[in-house]
Motif scaffolding. Structure first.
Motif, PDB file in Angstrom:
ATOM      1  N   GLY A   1      80.939  57.549 -13.878  1.00 27.57           N
ATOM      2  CA  GLY A   1      81.354  56.183 -13.577  1.00 27.57           C
ATOM      3  C   GLY A   1      81.488  55.338 -14.819  1.00 27.57           C
ATOM      4  O   GLY A   1      81.395  55.828 -15.943  1.00 27.57           O
ATOM      5  N   VAL A   2      81.686  54.062 -14.596  1.00 32.02           N
ATOM      6  CA  VAL A   2      81.826  53.084 -15.674  1.00 32.02           C
ATOM      7  C   VAL A   2      80.516  52.314 -15.775  1.00 32.02           C
ATOM      8  O   VAL A   2      79.996  51.816 -14.774  1.00 32.02           O
ATOM      9  CB  VAL A   2      83.012  52.127 -15.420  1.00 32.02           C
ATOM     10  N   TYR A   3      79.987  52.243 -16.984  1.00 33.54           N
ATOM     11  CA  TYR A   3      78.710  51.589 -17.261  1.00 33.54           C
ATOM     12  C   TYR A   3      78.909  50.468 -18.280  1.00 33.54           C
ATOM     13  O   TYR A   3      79.877  50.468 -19.040  1.00 33.54           O
ATOM     14  CB  TYR A   3      77.700  52.585 -17.825  1.00 33.54           C
TER      15      TYR A   3
ATOM     16  N   PHE B   1      73.449  43.619 -24.523  1.00 33.94           N
ATOM     17  CA  PHE B   1      72.431  43.337 -25.527  1.00 33.94           C
ATOM     18  C   PHE B   1      72.319  41.819 -25.681  1.00 33.94           C
ATOM     19  O   PHE B   1      73.323  41.140 -25.909  1.00 33.94           O
ATOM     20  CB  PHE B   1      72.828  43.954 -26.874  1.00 33.94           C
ATOM     21  N   GLU B   2      71.106  41.292 -25.574  1.00 37.30           N
ATOM     22  CA  GLU B   2      70.878  39.843 -25.655  1.00 37.30           C
ATOM     23  C   GLU B   2      70.689  39.440 -27.127  1.00 37.30           C
ATOM     24  O   GLU B   2      69.583  39.191 -27.598  1.00 37.30           O
ATOM     25  CB  GLU B   2      69.687  39.446 -24.791  1.00 37.30           C
ATOM     26  N   THR B   3      71.796  39.351 -27.837  1.00 38.57           N
ATOM     27  CA  THR B   3      71.763  39.137 -29.284  1.00 38.57           C
ATOM     28  C   THR B   3      71.329  37.721 -29.680  1.00 38.57           C
ATOM     29  O   THR B   3      70.667  37.548 -30.696  1.00 38.57           O
ATOM     30  CB  THR B   3      73.133  39.454 -29.899  1.00 38.57           C
TER      31      THR B   3
ATOM     32  N   GLU C   1      78.390  43.092 -24.937  1.00 36.57           N
ATOM     33  CA  GLU C   1      78.512  44.033 -23.837  1.00 36.57           C
ATOM     34  C   GLU C   1      79.369  45.211 -24.285  1.00 36.57           C
ATOM     35  O   GLU C   1      80.486  45.020 -24.761  1.00 36.57           O
ATOM     36  CB  GLU C   1      79.135  43.370 -22.606  1.00 36.57           C
ATOM     37  N   VAL C   2      78.831  46.402 -24.113  1.00 39.37           N
ATOM     38  CA  VAL C   2      79.548  47.621 -24.448  1.00 39.37           C
ATOM     39  C   VAL C   2      79.828  48.338 -23.132  1.00 39.37           C
ATOM     40  O   VAL C   2      78.904  48.731 -22.425  1.00 39.37           O
ATOM     41  CB  VAL C   2      78.720  48.520 -25.391  1.00 39.37           C
ATOM     42  N   VAL C   3      81.102  48.482 -22.801  1.00 44.16           N
ATOM     43  CA  VAL C   3      81.514  49.121 -21.559  1.00 44.16           C
ATOM     44  C   VAL C   3      82.035  50.510 -21.895  1.00 44.16           C
ATOM     45  O   VAL C   3      82.819  50.678 -22.839  1.00 44.16           O
ATOM     46  CB  VAL C   3      82.602  48.284 -20.853  1.00 44.16           C
ATOM     47  N   PHE C   4      81.596  51.508 -21.119  1.00 40.37           N
ATOM     48  CA  PHE C   4      81.971  52.890 -21.420  1.00 40.37           C
ATOM     49  C   PHE C   4      82.037  53.713 -20.142  1.00 40.37           C
ATOM     50  O   PHE C   4      81.439  53.353 -19.125  1.00 40.37           O
ATOM     51  CB  PHE C   4      80.973  53.516 -22.408  1.00 40.37           C
ATOM     52  N   SER C   5      82.790  54.807 -20.195  1.00 44.53           N
ATOM     53  CA  SER C   5      82.968  55.710 -19.057  1.00 44.53           C
ATOM     54  C   SER C   5      82.185  56.989 -19.263  1.00 44.53           C
ATOM     55  O   SER C   5      82.208  57.559 -20.358  1.00 44.53           O
ATOM     56  CB  SER C   5      84.439  56.088 -18.902  1.00 44.53           C
ATOM     57  N   ILE C   6      81.547  57.442 -18.184  1.00 47.54           N
ATOM     58  CA  ILE C   6      80.847  58.719 -18.192  1.00 47.54           C
ATOM     59  C   ILE C   6      81.585  59.650 -17.233  1.00 47.54           C
ATOM     60  O   ILE C   6      81.698  59.355 -16.041  1.00 47.54           O
ATOM     61  CB  ILE C   6      79.374  58.551 -17.746  1.00 47.54           C
TER      62      ILE C   6
ATOM     63  N   TYR D   1      79.730  42.996 -35.046  1.00 45.56           N
ATOM     64  CA  TYR D   1      79.038  44.153 -34.480  1.00 45.56           C
ATOM     65  C   TYR D   1      80.021  45.306 -34.358  1.00 45.56           C
ATOM     66  O   TYR D   1      81.238  45.123 -34.351  1.00 45.56           O
ATOM     67  CB  TYR D   1      78.391  43.831 -33.124  1.00 45.56           C
ATOM     68  N   SER D   2      79.461  46.493 -34.274  1.00 44.74           N
ATOM     69  CA  SER D   2      80.248  47.700 -34.113  1.00 44.74           C
ATOM     70  C   SER D   2      79.440  48.687 -33.283  1.00 44.74           C
ATOM     71  O   SER D   2      78.208  48.630 -33.259  1.00 44.74           O
ATOM     72  CB  SER D   2      80.552  48.301 -35.501  1.00 44.74           C
ATOM     73  N   THR D   3      80.134  49.584 -32.619  1.00 45.69           N
ATOM     74  CA  THR D   3      79.463  50.608 -31.834  1.00 45.69           C
ATOM     75  C   THR D   3      80.332  51.859 -31.842  1.00 45.69           C
ATOM     76  O   THR D   3      81.492  51.818 -32.245  1.00 45.69           O
ATOM     77  CB  THR D   3      79.197  50.118 -30.389  1.00 45.69           C
ATOM     78  N   TYR D   4      79.770  52.951 -31.410  1.00 42.98           N
ATOM     79  CA  TYR D   4      80.498  54.212 -31.301  1.00 42.98           C
ATOM     80  C   TYR D   4      79.747  55.105 -30.337  1.00 42.98           C
ATOM     81  O   TYR D   4      78.606  54.822 -29.966  1.00 42.98           O
ATOM     82  CB  TYR D   4      80.652  54.879 -32.675  1.00 42.98           C
ATOM     83  N   ARG D   5      80.363  56.186 -29.935  1.00 43.39           N
ATOM     84  CA  ARG D   5      79.695  57.151 -29.067  1.00 43.39           C
ATOM     85  C   ARG D   5      79.034  58.204 -29.944  1.00 43.39           C
ATOM     86  O   ARG D   5      79.683  58.971 -30.639  1.00 43.39           O
ATOM     87  CB  ARG D   5      80.669  57.836 -28.115  1.00 43.39           C
ATOM     88  N   GLY D   6      77.730  58.227 -29.944  1.00 43.08           N
ATOM     89  CA  GLY D   6      76.976  59.247 -30.652  1.00 43.08           C
ATOM     90  C   GLY D   6      76.574  60.336 -29.677  1.00 43.08           C
ATOM     91  O   GLY D   6      77.031  60.373 -28.531  1.00 43.08           O
TER      92      GLY D   6
END
Length: 118
Positions: free
Chosen positions: A64-66, A70-72, A89-94, A112-117
């Motif tokens: 699903g979509v999650y 994060f309360e920065t 808010e980081v939205v991603f699909s599983i 900010y930055s993010t990635y899939r680890g």
């Protein structure tokens, strides 16, 4: 004895100061595929290392979509600083819940930055 590790992990890093983003509140939500409404799955606070273990169990981790929120603003205010982003808010699909997913947040007051680890 600790239970099995969560299939979904996160790590907040304060890249401006070069330290973990400790004591940051966060929440995990799942989107209903029919209504598109978000439901709270779990919430927590990052530890001294900027991690939040035990977000959810393997059984609760379904395709699903999650969204991880994060309360920065609260984090920066606790350090006596202001921030451009009140939350992230980081939205991603599983698609394959059998895999392990790691969602890091690299953070400063103005970016900010993010990635899939893994």
């Amino acid at each position: 004895m600790a239970g099995p590790p969560s299939p979904l992990t996160t790590h907040v890093l304060d890249t401006a100061s070069g330290v973990p983003g400790s004591h940051m509140a966060l929440s995990l939500h799942r989107q209903d595929p029919c209504s598109c409404a978000w439901s709270l799955v779990s919430s927590g606070v990052t530890d001294r290392d900027g991690r939040c273990p035990g977000l959810l169990t393997r059984d609760a981790f379904t395709p699903g979509v999650y969204k991880m929120r994060f309360e920065t603003s609260e984090y920066w205010e606790s350090l006596g600083q202001s921030s451009f982003y009140p939350y992230v808010e980081v939205v991603f699909s599983i698609s394959d819940p059998g895999q392990k997913y790691h969602i890091p947040l690299l953070l400063s007051r103005f970016s900010y930055s993010t990635y899939r680890g893994s």
